[in-house]
Design an enzyme around this catalytic site. Sequence first.
Site, PDB file in Angstrom:
ATOM      1  N   ASP A   1       0.923  -3.086 -23.121  1.00 34.70           N
ATOM      2  CA  ASP A   1      -0.060  -3.203 -24.324  1.00 34.70           C
ATOM      3  C   ASP A   1      -1.300  -3.900 -23.468  1.00 34.70           C
ATOM      4  OD1 ASP A   1      -0.875  -3.535 -26.928  1.00 34.70           O
ATOM      5  OD2 ASP A   1      -0.412  -4.512 -27.516  1.00 34.70           O
TER       6      ASP A   1
ATOM      7  N   ASP B   1       3.098  -7.202 -28.277  1.00 30.76           N
ATOM      8  CA  ASP B   1       3.453  -7.764 -28.908  1.00 30.76           C
ATOM      9  C   ASP B   1       3.625  -7.649 -30.323  1.00 30.76           C
ATOM     10  OD1 ASP B   1       0.821  -7.655 -28.756  1.00 30.76           O
ATOM     11  OD2 ASP B   1      -0.038  -9.232 -28.658  1.00 30.76           O
TER      12      ASP B   1
END
Lengths: 279, 1039
Positions: free
Chosen positions: B391, B732
């Site tokens: 990410d 996250d």
Amino acid sequence: MTKKEKKSFNQSLAEWKRFIYNPTSGEFLGRTAKSWGLILLFYLVFYGFLAALFTFTMWVMLQTLNDEVPKYRDQIPSPGLMVFPKPLSALEYTFSASDPSSYRGYIEDLRKFLKPYTLEEQKNLTVCPDGILSEQKGPVYVACQFPIFLLQACSGMSDPDFGYSQGSPCVLVKMNRIIGLKPEGTPRIECIPKDENVASISTYPNNGIIDLKYFPYYGKKLHVGYLQPLVAAQVIFSANSTKKEVTVECKIDGSPNLKNQDDRDKFLGRVAFKIIARA
Amino acid sequence: MRQRKLEIYSVEHHAATDIKKKEGRDGKKDNDLELKRNQQKEELKKELDLDDHKLSNKELETKYGTDIIRGLSSTRAAELLAQNGPNALTPPKQTPEIIKFLKQMVGGFSILLWVGAVLCWIAFGIQYVSNPSASLDSVYLGTVLAVVVILTGIFAYYQEAKSTNIMASFCKMIPQQAVVIRDSEKKVIPAEQLVVGDIVEIKGGDQIPADIRLLSAQGCKVDNSSLTGESEPQSRSSEFTHENPLETKNITFYSTTCLEASTSPVGTATGMVINTGDRTIIGRIASLASGVGNEKTPIAIEIEHFVHIVAGVAVSVGILFFIIAVCMKYHVLDAIIFLIAIIVANVPEGLLATVTVALSLTAKRMAKKNCLVKNLEAVETLGSTSIICSDKTGTLTQNRMTVAHLWFDNQIFVADTSEDNLNQGFDQSSGTWTSLSKIIALCNRAEFKPGQESVPIMKRVVVGDASETALLKFSEVILGDVMEIRKRNHKVVEIPFNSTNKFQLSIHQTEDPNDKRFLLVMKGAPERILEKCSTIMINGKEQPLDKSMAQAFHTAYMELGGLGERVLGFCHFYLPADEFPETYSFDSESMNFPTSNLCFVGLLSMIDPPRSTVPDAVTKCRSAGIKVIMVTGDHPITAKAIAKSVGIISANSETVEDIAKRCNIAVEQVNKRDAKAAVVTGMELKDMSPEQLDELLANYPEIVFARTSPQQKLIIVEGCQRQDAVVAVTGDGVNDSPALKKADIGVAMGITGSDAAKNAADMILLDDNFSSIVTGVEEGRLIFDNLKKTIAYTLTKNIAELCPFLIYIILGLPLPIGTITLLFIDLGTDIIPSIALAYEKAESDIMNRKPRHKKKDRLVNQQLAVYSYLHIGLMQALGAFLVYFTVYAQQGFRPTSLFHLRIAWDSDHLNDLEDNYGQEWTSYQRQYLEWTGYTAFFVGIMVQQIADLIIRKTRKNSIFKQGLFRNKVIWVGIASQIIVALLLSYGLGSITALNFTMLKAQYWFVAVPHAILIWVYDEMRKLFIRLYPGSWWDKNMYY
């Protein structure tokens, strides 16, 4: 789902086939002929080397041995007792005085066993003085005579049936041979029936004495013609007893260095056997 | 089912198409699951028709039976709470502890040992029926086997539980409070007790307590990054602006953060709760994550493979010799006992416990380096990882806007974007900078929260949006106390930023007491600012803004924009003192001051910069053969810029679009093979077939996926897994959690990570540092190598343990080693040494080789098994037999006399067995000698296992290169072997049940030459492997 499994089964079958023989690469069981050749050659050489090495180390080990006496005797410090003849299973003698075939085996075994003890066989042996150890320095070791008549009624001389036909069977008790064993005191073998009402025991030589002159033993190779001292135990059933079944316990007595009691070893210096006399 | 749409998961409007595709694929895979999912989806679908954003306040009131002013009544709220449950995410289902425990009891070799134990008892049962005085040996053995299984099971369970407990403490959520209006009163209640229809108030800085339809809000901004990955704050108001509930402005989502609500005076946004708990968007994504199956970890697959091999060997050798024994007229019961003994000899009882310990040692080591591993087996997974899907926001970047570039004096300056920001090395001597810095400091409404003087500037908490925060910190670093500067330059009026104006303006008194002019400062969208200017400041002097200057501005603006940065323009104007005297009353409503013909000062661009350690980590991953793919919800331009700056797209590689632009040709004309990099958006991805995705993943070494939905992240991960890659996903946000779960190893960020992400992940980076992943890869590879060594070490002695039984059956030697004695090797002398191998350092640079191939580079391969079993194992067996024969020969039984002695030897009634010297042995005396033989054989194996331990330190390098003494634990292991053996022989020699005797000192050394030979042979093997890499020898001997 089943469809999928089927497919994978077919696939795995094909894979196996290809594994066993792969026509494109010429592989058999995953290796080509050359590869198999190499690997076999390698293992031939490698295992040949290992075999040679093992043989060599064993040879070196055998060089440490002495032909006459084993290097260590610490595992048999004290002799076991054993009876003869050896019943087929356990230490139970079953026979019937009226049926000679029931004890023929015992008698034959006893005769065979006592053959070296016959007077002709022992005539080359030395007559040793009683009561003292016959320690020798070599290089030639002499064996002491064990006159078979010491076994009296059980010697087979007067009674070729060793008492079996009379219902009073003889059982020989012998002490295991141990090289260099020097009994102290006056070792004797004492046999006691479990139930004294049923039977009594006679031991020959008298008192079951084992003479010290048969000790020490110098080993099979040096001590040619060595005769192991024997004690015969004759079981005499009481006339008034209906039960003809008795357990006899024999043990070495009278010698402080011969153990007759060990929790784990039931035959160390003692032996128990059972006599069953059928009608 | 095909028509079902789950657009709620998707950032794009039409992303539902790819969900359909995915469902289609999954559906084929598993009918049962599909059925279950169908129900789940059906349920979801009903609630997905979220139209609350379209409804008016009145309609909402009727729909939810509430009152916007008075709120719900407490009784109604209590009813709803009872009906719908608390407003909290259901934690993922935990496997009950007892199931976990039982799994340990029957997993791996345990089944085999249980069978052995039961057979033992059955054998005894049969013996007992025929002969009540049968020896209890087989009962002992069965009990010992059962105890071994239970103990190792308890041990493994304890190890597992220990590592899980760390997690449990870590994942505790902080209870959240919410301000709610009920019974016309404002109340503070735990957020858990919120129900649908509640009217809640939200302040800046709050976490949104549920999915909320805003009723009134001013200047409200939310951080949706955990949901969509967008790092820019999204403004929210009460207007309905978009069909898609995710895009519309009047809905805020559970677990996102409200950054700012309303202008001063401090006010609040109000909203109505429309979804709670698992029914919120976040809740649904989380449940999507829990619906994703957990893949078996690579190391679990490897261990299973290994267990299959060993169990296969054990069972087939056992059955083969069972048949042989029966054919040789052995009693069937005896044959069963042989079978058990062969199985026990073949099964490395202690190994699985050892593997667990080795893994937990590595887990501990990694935890020290800030990688917390939730699942022990995941320790190795990073090592075999071949693709990392990362990410962007918060993982690769710092997740905060930071000033990256400045443009003034017709020149672009680079600002320091590292974490501490202290090293601003651009030229600050120009007069233009002085003006620019003043505008930056003054035209800014963000403020530090008070009382943070001791906190480093970059870590201070700021009230204000991300851009203003960045500017505040930037000027604080360069100019010093900004608050003080603002005080000296008193603000007389301001116009805050709004989307129609696209600028922000304020007018200040200057700090120069002699200068009575007011200073007007303005910042905003660069093109808007430029429109308002007629002059431009160059080197501190105003110049007319001519065409060439405007062109220069555009070039700079495009360049900075092309870097994916957010660009702001700055201008100022000194109001003439005669027109605007000190007493002039400014009015922000009527704007009674000039807002045109201003002086343009400069541009400033901001970005969420990459973490400074990331580029290095990416390079390391590259050299370790790991492909790093960026998957983000953010815009492609930003994504590409970050990818370039961290090296995910390397400096000299181009995308198809880049080539087209450079060569000035259409994108279609470019040969796709020329491009190394690709930037793919979610829109493009949803039109791709799985095959096209596979092709994309296979052909481009450098890939960036932008604007992807959580669902698409899943598809990408699956695509990578189809390439036989072991995929790590880092993330996250909640939007990452399905992908985290699907990945072979999910890595969540410990500080910024959401609870959903942490729950779905297998590993947590406590310091949020991407470079910790590199540590993880290194440790993972090392433990894989070391486990190979451990297993090789442990398997070796199996042959030495097995041969005695085979020879006993075939050649009738007195039994060389007893079954219980074997267990003392497996669970006694060998345990610590095999753990010690886990401490071994890497042989060569493990970070410079390719990740292992999941299906080709097995933990236990043919070479390892063959070399352990047929080379070293056999040598060990010979060595141990030498000791055994020595003991017997020196006691009176020469080797030749031992063959086929078995029946006489084992007979209890034969108490005058004659040896080669004419001595006679009672049964017990022989038994005791047999135990001495066991002890001798045991010591023989132990001594050679020391050599085995030493040679297993390396697989290729010479031991002397590796260093004999570098790994001290090996020596602890060797010492433990010797001490345990000494204890068994001399300490416990008198305990009958253990079958050990006091062995004469010299017998301990009989096998030493064999041990030395093993060492020499292995050094030779390694030498040839090093000398002739790729040769026949290398192929057959390197494991």
